[in-house]
Scaffold this motif. Structure first.
Motif, PDB file in Angstrom:
ATOM      1  N   GLU A   1       0.831  -1.212   0.000  1.00 34.46           N
ATOM      2  CA  GLU A   1       0.000   0.000   0.000  1.00 34.46           C
ATOM      3  C   GLU A   1       0.861   1.256   0.000  1.00 34.46           C
ATOM      4  OE1 GLU A   1      -2.913  -0.015   3.107  1.00 34.46           O
ATOM      5  OE2 GLU A   1      -3.839  -1.852   2.388  1.00 34.46           O
TER       6      GLU A   1
ATOM      7  N   PHE B   1       2.334   1.511  -3.492  1.00 30.97           N
ATOM      8  CA  PHE B   1       1.267   1.924  -4.405  1.00 30.97           C
ATOM      9  C   PHE B   1       0.916   3.396  -4.199  1.00 30.97           C
ATOM     10  CE2 PHE B   1      -3.258   2.484  -5.390  1.00 30.97           C
ATOM     11  CZ  PHE B   1      -3.223   2.181  -6.732  1.00 30.97           C
ATOM     12  N   SER B   2       0.855   3.851  -2.963  1.00 31.43           N
ATOM     13  CA  SER B   2       0.506   5.250  -2.707  1.00 31.43           C
ATOM     14  C   SER B   2       1.616   6.190  -3.179  1.00 31.43           C
ATOM     15  CB  SER B   2       0.193   5.476  -1.228  1.00 31.43           C
ATOM     16  OG  SER B   2       1.354   5.338  -0.446  1.00 31.43           O
TER      17      SER B   2
ATOM     18  N   PHE C   1       2.135   9.797  -9.883  1.00 32.55           N
ATOM     19  CA  PHE C   1       1.277   9.860 -11.068  1.00 32.55           C
ATOM     20  C   PHE C   1       0.342  11.069 -10.993  1.00 32.55           C
ATOM     21  CE2 PHE C   1      -2.668   8.710 -13.270  1.00 32.55           C
ATOM     22  CZ  PHE C   1      -2.182   8.558 -14.554  1.00 32.55           C
ATOM     23  N   ASP C   2      -0.272  11.289  -9.819  1.00 35.81           N
ATOM     24  CA  ASP C   2      -1.164  12.436  -9.645  1.00 35.81           C
ATOM     25  C   ASP C   2      -0.414  13.755  -9.804  1.00 35.81           C
ATOM     26  OD1 ASP C   2      -3.306  10.765  -9.226  1.00 35.81           O
ATOM     27  OD2 ASP C   2      -3.250  10.926  -7.026  1.00 35.81           O
ATOM     28  N   THR C   3       0.822  13.809  -9.312  1.00 41.53           N
ATOM     29  CA  THR C   3       1.629  15.021  -9.449  1.00 41.53           C
ATOM     30  C   THR C   3       1.946  15.296 -10.905  1.00 41.53           C
ATOM     31  OG1 THR C   3       2.607  14.649  -7.275  1.00 41.53           O
ATOM     32  CG2 THR C   3       3.774  16.136  -8.756  1.00 41.53           C
TER      33      THR C   3
ATOM     34  N   THR D   1       0.333  14.160 -13.649  1.00 41.06           N
ATOM     35  CA  THR D   1      -0.878  14.510 -14.404  1.00 41.06           C
ATOM     36  C   THR D   1      -1.361  15.911 -14.035  1.00 41.06           C
ATOM     37  OG1 THR D   1      -2.268  13.370 -12.778  1.00 41.06           O
ATOM     38  CG2 THR D   1      -1.632  12.137 -14.762  1.00 41.06           C
TER      39      THR D   1
ATOM     40  N   PHE E   1       3.594   5.621  -5.819  1.00 38.20           N
ATOM     41  CA  PHE E   1       3.426   5.688  -7.268  1.00 38.20           C
ATOM     42  C   PHE E   1       2.171   6.477  -7.639  1.00 38.20           C
ATOM     43  CE2 PHE E   1       6.273   1.884  -7.409  1.00 38.20           C
ATOM     44  CZ  PHE E   1       7.243   2.448  -8.204  1.00 38.20           C
ATOM     45  N   GLN E   2       1.105   6.283  -6.874  1.00 38.80           N
ATOM     46  CA  GLN E   2      -0.134   7.026  -7.135  1.00 38.80           C
ATOM     47  C   GLN E   2       0.079   8.528  -6.945  1.00 38.80           C
ATOM     48  OE1 GLN E   2      -2.999   5.613  -8.246  1.00 38.80           O
ATOM     49  NE2 GLN E   2      -3.908   7.645  -8.437  1.00 38.80           N
ATOM     50  N   SER E   3       0.812   8.911  -5.907  1.00 41.99           N
ATOM     51  CA  SER E   3       1.107  10.330  -5.666  1.00 41.99           C
ATOM     52  C   SER E   3       1.970  10.910  -6.784  1.00 41.99           C
ATOM     53  CB  SER E   3       1.814  10.513  -4.330  1.00 41.99           C
ATOM     54  OG  SER E   3       0.978  10.146  -3.274  1.00 41.99           O
TER      55      SER E   3
END
Length: 102
Positions: free
Chosen positions: A17, A20-21, A27-29, A31, A23-25
């Motif tokens: 988790e 994943f968080s 990716f969000d940054t 985008t 990588f998600q952060s």
């Protein structure tokens, strides 16, 4: 023993988790940054087009003003010319100040 397995399962689950968080952060940054750049460029182009459009609209208004003034001046000049021609045909001298025009 089941509690140790449950704890290890929770540990691995938490590690995944976290990864994943991260990588998600990221990716969000990325985008969000790309969205900001695109919106900035589109906004700049829209502002430039709006400025050019409003400038042309103002120039068109100024052109209408100048054209209407030219027409008005031409009508007044035509009227004066007609009056002078009429007076000279009638045999009346046309005077401006102390000068005779005809």
């Amino acid at each position: 023993m089941p509690s140790i397995l449950a704890s290890l399962k929770d540990l691995f689950s938490s590690v995944f988790e976290v990864i994943f968080s991260v990588f998600q952060s990221a990716f969000d940054t990325i985008t969000g940054l790309l969205t900001w750049i695109v919106n900035f460029l589109v906004g700049t182009v829209q502002m430039a087009l709006h400025t050019v459009g409003e400038t042309l609209k103002a120039a068109g208004g100024l052109g209408n003003l100048i054209a209407s003034n030219i027409v008005l001046i031409a009508l007044v000049a035509g009227g004066i010319y007609g009056y002078v021609r009429y007076q000279s045909r009638q045999g009346h001298p046309v005077r401006v100040g102390n000068k005779k025009l005809n």
